[in-house]
Structure formats: structure tokens, C-alpha cells
Design a protein around this motif. Structure first.
Motif, short mmCIF file in Angstrom:
data_model
loop_
_atom_site.label_atom_id
_atom_site.label_comp_id
_atom_site.label_asym_id
_atom_site.label_seq_id
_atom_site.Cartn_x
_atom_site.Cartn_y
_atom_site.Cartn_z
N UNK A 61 42.26 43.58 41.61
CA UNK A 61 42.38 42.17 42.02
C UNK A 61 41.31 41.33 41.35
N UNK A 62 40.09 41.91 41.24
CA UNK A 62 39.01 41.17 40.58
C UNK A 62 39.36 40.90 39.12
N UNK A 83 40.56 46.85 44.68
CA UNK A 83 39.69 45.68 44.62
C UNK A 83 39.39 45.35 43.16
N UNK A 86 23.41 38.99 33.00
CA UNK A 86 24.36 39.44 34.01
C UNK A 86 25.75 39.68 33.44
N UNK A 87 25.92 39.48 32.16
CA UNK A 87 27.23 39.60 31.51
C UNK A 87 28.27 38.71 32.19
N UNK A 139 31.25 43.50 33.23
CA UNK A 139 30.85 42.28 33.93
C UNK A 139 31.14 42.34 35.42
N UNK A 170 29.06 35.32 38.40
CA UNK A 170 27.93 35.60 39.29
C UNK A 170 27.82 34.60 40.44
N UNK A 171 28.14 33.34 40.18
CA UNK A 171 28.15 32.36 41.27
C UNK A 171 29.61 32.14 41.63
N UNK A 172 30.12 33.05 42.45
CA UNK A 172 31.55 33.29 42.50
C UNK A 172 32.42 32.15 42.96
N UNK A 173 31.86 31.17 43.67
CA UNK A 173 32.76 30.09 44.02
C UNK A 173 32.39 28.77 43.34
N UNK A 174 31.84 28.88 42.15
CA UNK A 174 31.51 27.66 41.40
C UNK A 174 32.16 27.71 40.03
N UNK A 216 41.80 38.20 38.88
CA UNK A 216 41.19 36.91 39.20
C UNK A 216 40.55 36.27 37.97
N UNK A 263 23.64 35.76 30.29
CA UNK A 263 23.71 36.85 29.31
C UNK A 263 23.25 38.16 29.95
N UNK A 268 30.84 45.17 37.16
CA UNK A 268 30.12 46.30 37.75
C UNK A 268 29.12 45.83 38.78
N UNK A 269 29.05 46.52 39.91
CA UNK A 269 28.00 46.19 40.86
C UNK A 269 27.47 47.51 41.41
#
Lengths: 312, 540
Positions: free
Chosen positions: A48-49, A45, A273-274, A34, A81-85, A52, A271, A36-37
Motif C-alpha cells: 500500500x505504501x 502495508x 533520508x532518501x 526510501x 518523511x513529513x508524511x502529510x505535507x 501511495x 538526501x 525502509x524503517x
């Protein structure tokens, strides 16, 4: 009645817990990462991720127990995926959209299904019956994305031809924006309900009480409303609950094609984007919603048909 | 049941009325509206991350490119020009940027060097978990800060005054000025962002802007509206009053229908919608989007594809021209011949004109010869099945099927296609669970090094784990050398090694096709985000 309601609610909670657990297990069994980019991240990093999102702990029991605890408090965490929500915010914003669309779609489906079904039954084996039943088969077998694309194209042509914006092609915000997507979304259910209504109506048409009513000289329209429709509509109400849930949750393609910011689209994208937290949030929410709908319909059924209430 | 009847008739009446009443979003707010200077467009997804220190995706970076401005930016002719910085000087050991005094945030406060210092420290702070932090490595202590060995305050960047920014390097970064146009280098103001914590940039109100536009309205997943920023220092150069991303959908068919209905000013085309656009006889625009696609090999020691002769056999049977013209078959793509795409700049002109790549060749005789050599070297009776990992898009599937049958016929190899969704393909690539993979790479910054260091042994994106001292040597030269001509030579060597050692087989350089409103002018397409750039667009 209260005991019955309470029992159904407790059953519902257990069902939701089961859905959550099964989804949690399935989600973690799916291969893939989940976090992976495309651009590889450094080890620090990465750590830390993971911290988080609590992925640095063992999946079972730690992550599972944390998840259950948070779920009990109604907190689904932060989306990947919507990292600050927060997932709660996403659901709170997206669900009303899907619900509005769903209610209108169910309205289309129920009204259309009941009326068309009654019409075919009363005209059994005559031309209206044949035509409508042919359309019903199309409606059931053609998936909604085909209708969505065709409907959109039709609107483009219509606007082109009239030189005006009669209907919006896509987007969200006004009542006009809802019409076409709701119709497309409700079409499959409408076809299904038509068929159900037809067979149920056919049974009622030849019952003794209808014959008696006719013999007493009751006007045909009143026979239709009071004696036929009211009795024939019962099976339709039974399936309406799951149908409402299916419609409000099944709008993924329709929401995508018509650019509607609903929950169905959010769910499928999560789904793909896991997005672990968003998958869990939307699944549990949908699960709870579906269970609630089924319970409500059962209660409603008891209200419409006293025999059910007395029987339990 | 009078209530039902009443309800029914009410519903009918309201439906009919709603159809007759003019649509609120009617023709007045069309795709391009010259009087109100408004442009309406589709956005393919809600921007996932508008905190510039953490953005990684093209959509977020596109939006940021309209609402924020870094030290430098690319102009209409894709030349580097000043943004917040008026002028700059890049030396071997550092760089100095002189900031213009009239640059303002959207609340009227001046943009200062401190805003850059804060933003860059924030990028390197491990707590931020910025995935693009590595792009700043080379600035003094950047890596040490990022791995938590030193505090963010020790990052080699400081504000000599409100309007002078000093950067010190650990090693030379000759293209540093070009690098600062990238999103993670954008300024962030501490007194605004810090108190908001994770809420920063999660809504229009939780963001501060210093670009030509501001986000005036952001309904998540539905609409994103940009309005002119009255405080932008070069406001005179901005013609548009509003850029309205009125629709958020990734469905290309819906996008084309919206375009056809006159609702949006631009629509991207894929292989399906392209035919519709052709039927409508619209003018179709194309541009190189910068991405190079290739067949990657797994170079790990336990893999057959580590054998160079096997890789040469694959290479000598692959014809990129046939691949582009007959297999991908959408117009505009270029055959892959080099690690460096055709648009990449060299010292003066195009890199590929300064160091031409070897033309690709197809030679079945030699291919079979190398295959036989490989078989002997590997000590095999016959080749076991070889796994070709690929994504799940229709294009990727078509390509994989072609390669499977082509290598089956020419080399008699049993290729097994392994189709995976994006994140699983990445996970398998990282774990080394494949022999061949269909992959792609797009540029992060406008310097050949963005492709050149991809197969350096230390690069984490080198997922096939290729390692060669010779290649590493030339990558270091390209990194450290300040003389542009010397650097071009180093890139030439990298290009040669990638070809001779068959590190990858380049397949094609992607072109994007799109249709655009004929009255819309001044839209800039570029390989380095933000793309497309509407900042200085106008309506004729």
C-alpha cells in the motif's frame, strides 16, 4: 534584447530538465530503500505504501514520465518523511527563510568584499593590505561550520559577560536572529569577493583614464567613486549571481547550527533520508533558482556595461 | 553615488539600533520562567507524523504524549495508571475498559469509546498504511483487516456504550493494558479526522487534543508551542502553562550553547559535548534509554555465520566490559550480557534478578578450538573475508574498527567493515547482504516480550533469519501464558537459548546523559515513550 532574453530562458528550461533527469537517475541508483524503517513492515502495508508513492510501477519509463508530467504542472507530490505535507508546501515555507538569510548574507558579502577589496588595493603591500589578505585566506579556507560554532560560542560568552541577551544564540523569528547566521554564511563569499575586487581594482588604479582624472584635478574621493570603483566592480557583479544562489542554497550547516527552518537544511535531510519526492522538489527548485540567477546577472551585466549589450 | 551612501548609512544605523534594542525573546522568556509557568526546550526535529495512527518516531510520539491521552498511561514512578480509562479488566479472551465521563476533547466534547473504535480501525485499515499496525495483532481479526481480507468494521473492538470499550482477542495478550499506553492506541475522533483526510494532524488547527496540553502554535521546522488544555480532566495536576519547543535542531553543540545561554532547560549530551558539560561543572544526569545494542549474525543457509561454532568463537573473544569502558568510553553504558536489558520488569521485581543471565566469559583457547571446528565443518582451507555491516555514526565506526582489529588479532580473521547510512544499512540487513551487523533494538511496550519475540522465526524484524523450534516454542508460551511467573520462566528460557546458541552477541545497554536546569522538577525519563515526559513537571 528580447530575443536574447527569450533564448536564455529556453536554454534555462533545458538545463533544469537536464538537472531533474540526472537527479532522478542518480537518486534511483543509490542503494537503499526510501520506505525502509527500523520496524519491519508487513508485505501488505509495504504494497500500500508503494502504491501511495507510485513506487509500484517501473522506474523507467512510468515513474519518470509521471514525475515529468507532475513537474510540468508544478506538483512534486507528498513528502516521504513529513508524511502529510506536500513538497510544494515545504518549499514554500522553507525557501523564504533561506532567501531572507541569503539576501542579508549577500549584502554582508558584497558590501564587505567591495570595500575591503578596494581598501587593500589602495594600500597595496602596506599593513592594512597584509592584515586583510591574511584574514581573507582564513575566510576562504575555514569552512562555515567552524565559523558557525565559533560565532555561537562567542555570542554565548558575550551574553554571559554582559548579563543580557545581546544576541540570540539560535532560533528564528526576529531580525536579531538573522545577524550572526547571515554574517557566518556570507563570510566565505566576502573573502572571495575581497580578493576579486582587489585584483580588479589594482588593474583600474593604473589605467590612463584614472591618471587623466587625477591630472584634471578631480578630488580623490570622486576619482575613487566614479572612475575606480565603478569600473572595478564589474567582475564582482558577474560572480554575484552564482554567489547569491550558492549562499541561499549552501546554508545547510548554518541553518542546522542556528536552528533555522530553511530550505538548505530540508534539502540535505531529504538526501540523508532518501525522501524521493523532497529530493526531486528541492533539487529542481534550486536548479531553477540557480539558472534564473545566472540569467538575471547576464541581463544586469548588459545594463551596467553597455559594451556587452551592443556586442550581442 | 549618493544613493549608495545613503543606503549604507541607513543600514549601519539600523544594525546598530537593532543591537541596542532589547531582544524580543530576551531574558523574560528564559528556559524556565516560574511566573508564567513556561518551559523552553529544544526539539531535535520537526515531528514527522502527528497522526497517532501512523506515528513511528520518538519525536512525534513524545509530542503526542503531551497533547493526547490513551486508555492508560505511565505515571511519575513509571507505574501503569488510568488515562481516559478509569478501570479495566483483561481476560484471556478479551478486555473491557470503563472510560471516565469527565474526559474531554479540546473542543469540550466528551472522549468516548467510539473514538477508540474509530482510531483502532483506522490503524488496521490497509489504506492508512500504519507501520505499527502489527502491534494490535492478537485483537480479533486485526491481521485479517490489516491484510485486507476483512473490512475494518470486523475488528474485534466495539463500544458497548459511550463509556465502555469492549475488546476481543484472537489469542491472549496478558500485557494488553500496558500496550494501550502506546501511541497507535490513542483515540481519534471521526467527525474531526475523517473530513480532513490526509490533512489531519498536518497543522495545529487540523488536530484535536485530549491530553494535558494542546498545540497552540506550530511553525514547521522552527517552533512548536504547547499550551495547557483547559478541558483536560485532571487539569489540577498540571502545573505548567506552556511547554515551548522554541528551537528545532539536531545539533547537540547548538543545544548545549542554548542551554549555557539560559535559553533552554535541558540539553542532551553526546561524547563531544559531554566534555564541555564536565568543564562547566554542571550536574550530569543519566538514565537507561532502554536500547540494547548487539552484534547480529546472518543465519541464512548460505552464510558462514550460520555455523554455531564460528559464532561461539566470536562470542568467547568478546569482552563487553572492555567494550563499554575502553571503546565506547562515555560514562553510564552497561555491558551487554542478555537479550533483556537490566531495567526490564519481571513478575515482581526486575526480570534479570528473577532469571539471572549467564555471565559472559572470555576464553581464547576455547574460542580458537571452536574456530577450528567451524573451519572443518564448513570444509574450508581458510576463512574468507567476513563482512561487518555498520552505520555511519562516529560511535558505530569506532566500535566496528575495534571489532575488526580484535577479531583479526585473536582469531586471525579478515573482517571487512561495510559502513552504510541508516536506510541503506536497513536495506542490506533486510536483503541479507552481510555476515555480522552492528544493530540495536528499543522497546515498543513495557513487557519483556518486546525483546523476547525479536528472534522468533515469524518476526519480520528478525533480519538475520534465525530460526529455532525451541525458541519459537518459548516465545509462544510467553505470548499465551497469563501467569506472570510462568511467563518469567519462558523469558528465562529465551534468554538462555539466545546465549547458548549465540543468536546475537549483546554489546551494551545504552545510557543517555543530559544536563537540566536545577529548578526544573518532575521531569520523567523512561524507556518507553513518551520520553522525556514534562506533563507533570514544575519549576521550583
Amino acid at each position: 534584447m528580447w530575443r536574447y532574453t527569450l533564448r536564455r530562458l529556453i536554454q534555462g528550461v533545458i538545463t533544469v530538465w537536464f538537472i531533474a533527469t540526472a537527479t532522478f537517475a542518480a537518486m534511483h541508483m543509490v542503494p537503499g530503500d526510501p520506505l525502509g524503517s527500523e520496524r519491519a513492515t508487513t508485505e501488505s502495508i509495504r504494497q500500500s505504501l508503494e502504491a501511495r508513492y507510485g513506487l509500484d510501477q517501473p522506474v523507467f519509463p512510468d515513474q519518470y514520465l509521471i514525475f515529468l508530467g507532475n513537474m510540468a504542472r508544478g506538483d512534486f507530490g507528498i513528502s516521504f518523511t513529513q508524511q502529510n505535507r506536500s513538497v510544494n508546501d515545504i518549499i514554500l515555507e522553507a525557501f523564504p527563510v533561506s532567501a531572507q538569510l541569503g539576501v542579508l548574507a549577500v549584502l554582508f558579502a558584497a558590501l564587505g568584499g567591495v570595500l575591503l577589496g578596494a581598501l587593500t588595493a589602495l594600500n597595496r603591500n602596506r599593513l592594512p593590505d597584509v592584515i586583510i589578505m591574511f584574514l581573507v585566506i582564513l575566510g576562504i579556507s575555514i569552512p562555515s561550520f567552524v565559523f558557525a560554532a565559533l560565532g555561537q560560542l562567542a555570542v554565548v560568552r558575550l551574553n554571559d559577560w554582559s548579563g543580557q541577551s545581546l544576541l540570540p544564540v539560535a532560533g528564528w523569528g526576529t531580525f536579531q536572529h538573522m545577524l550572526l547566521p547571515a554574517l557566518v554564511l556570507g563570510l566565505g563569499t566576502m573573502a572571495f569577493l575581497t580578493r576579486l575586487m582587489r585584483s580588479s581594482m589594482l588593474e583600474v588604479v593604473n589605467t590612463d583614464y584614472v591618471r587623466t582624472a587625477r591630472a584634471k584635478g578631480v578630488p580623490p574621493l570622486r576619482v575613487f567613486w566614479r572612475h575606480q570603483l565603478r569600473n572595478a566592480v564589474l567582475p564582482v557583479i558577474t560572480v554575484l549571481g552564482p554567489a547569491i544562489a550558492a549562499i541561499t542554497t549552501g546554508g545547510f550547516v548554518v541553518e542546522l547550527v542556528f536552528a533555522i527552518p530553511g530550505l538548505g537544511r530540508t534539502f540535505v535531510e531529504a538526501v540523508q533520508q532518501l525522501d524521493y519526492t523532497l529530493i526531486m522538489g528541492t533539487t529542481v527548485f534550486y536548479g531553477a533558482f540557480l539558472v534564473l540567477m545566472v540569467i538575471l546577472v547576464d541581463l544586469l551585466y548588459g545594463w551596467v556595461d553597455p559594451r556587452v549589450r551592443l556586442g550581442s | 553615488m549618493p544613493a549608495v551612501r545613503l543606503g549604507l548609512s541607513l543600514l549601519t544605523v539600523s544594525l546598530v539600533l537593532s543591537l541596542l534594542s532589547p531582544v524580543a525573546d530576551g531574558r523574560l522568556r528564559d528556559a524556565v520562567h516560574a511566573e508564567s509557568r513556561t518551559l523552553t526546550l529544544v526539539l531535535e526535529q520537526d515531528p514527522p507524523q502527528l497522526d497517532s495512527t501512523r506515528s513511528t518516531d520518538a519525536v512525534s510520539i513524545r509530542v503526542l504524549g503531551h497533547v493526547k491521552e490513551g486508555l492508560t498511561r505511565y505515571d511519575e514512578r513509571n507505574q501503569l495508571t488510568g488515562g481516559v480509562a478509569e478501570r479495566w479488566e483483561v481476560r484471556e479472551d478479551g478486555a473491557t475498559f470503563w472510560l471516565r465521563e469527565d474526559a474531554r476533547w479540546s473542543d469540550g466534547e466528551p472522549v468516548t469509546a467510539h473514538d477508540f473504535v474509530y482510531a483502532w480501525r483506522r490503524v488496521q485499515d490497509p489504506a492508512t498504511t500504519s507501520e505499527y499496525a502489527f502491534i494490535m495483532y492478537g485483537i480479533e481479526n486485526a491481521e485479517a483487516v490489516n491484510t485486507g481480507e476483512r473490512p475494518p468494521s470486523e475488528l474485534g473492538v466495539r463500544a458497548a456504550s459511550d463509556h465502555v470499550l469492549e475488546v476481543s482477542f484472537e489469542r491472549p495478550i496478558p500485557f494488553f493494558a500496558r500496550l494501550t499506553a502506546f501511541a497507535v492506541f490513542l483515540p481519534v475522533r471521526e467527525d474531526f479526522a475523517a473530513p480532513r483526510g490526509d490533512r489531519y494532524a498536518s497543522s495545529a488547527a487540523d488536530m484535536l487534543y485530549n491530553g494535558p496540553f494542546v498545540i497552540s502554535r506550530w511553525s514547521r521546522g522552527a517552533r512548536l508551542t504547547l499550551d495547557r488544555n483547559p478541558h483536560y480532566w485532571e487539569g489540577d495536576a498540571i502545573w505548567l502553562n506552556r511547554i515551548d519547543f522554541g528551537y528545532i535542531t539536531a545539533d547537540t553543540r547548538a543545544e548545549l550553547n542554548l542551554f549555557r545561554d539560559g535559553k533552554v532547560a535541558m540539553a542532551n549530551l553526546d561524547s563531544e559535548t559531554m566534555h564541555n558539560a564536565l568543564q562547566q561543572r554542571w550536574r550530569i544526569h543519566r538514565f537507561d534509554d532502554g536500547v540494547l545494542f548487539y552484534v547480529g549474525f546472518n543465519h541464512r543457509p548460505d552464510r558462514l555465520t550460520r555455523n554455531r561454532n564460528l559464532r561461539r568463537a566470536f562470542d568467547l573473544t568478546f569482552d563487553p566490559h572492555e567494550f563499554v569502558n575502553r571503546i565506547i568510553a562515555t560514562p553510564g553504558n552497561r555491558p551487554g550480557v542478555s537479550l533483556f536489558p537490566a531495567w526490564m520488569q519481571g513478575a515482581e521485581g526486575r526480570l534479570r534478578e528473577e532469571v539471572p543471565p549467564r555471565p559472559s566469559e572470555v576464553d581464547l583457547e576455547r574460542a580458537r578450538h571452536y574456530l577450528e571446528l567451524a573451519r572443518e565443518e564448513l570444509g574450508l582451507e581458510r576463512f574468507p573475508p567476513i563482512v561487518l555491516l555498520t552505520g555511519d555514526s562516529p560511535t558505530a565506526n569506532k566500535q566496528a574498527e575495534y571489532l575488526q582489529s580484535m577479531w583479526g588479532q585473536t582469531l586471525g580473521l579478515d573482517i571487512r567493515v561495510d559502513v552504510q547510512i541508516f536506510r541503506q544499512r536497513l536495506a542490506k540487513m533486510t536483503a541479507g547482504d552481510y555476515d555480522l551487523v552492528l544493530a540495536g533494538w528499543g522497546p515498543d511496550y513495557n513487557d519483556p516480550l518486546t525483546f523476547g519475540d525479536l528472534f522468533a522465526s515469524w518476526n519480520l524484524n528478525n533480519r538475520g533469519r534465525y530460526a529455532s523450534d525451541e525458541l519459537d516454542h518459548w516465545v509462544r508460551r510467553a505470548q499465551d501464558e497469563l501467569d506472570p511467573h510462568q511467563r518469567v520462566q519462558a523469558f528465562g528460557e529465551i534468554q538462555r537459548i539466545v546465549h547458548d546458541d549465540v543468536v546475537i552477541i549483546p554489546t551494551y545497554e545504552r545510557a543517555r546523559l543530559y544536563v537540566m536546569h536545577p529548578r526544573l522538577r518532575g521531569v520523567v525519563r523512561r524507556q518507553i515513550s513518551p520520553d522525556p515526559d514534562f506533563n507533570r513537571a514544575w519549576i521550583e
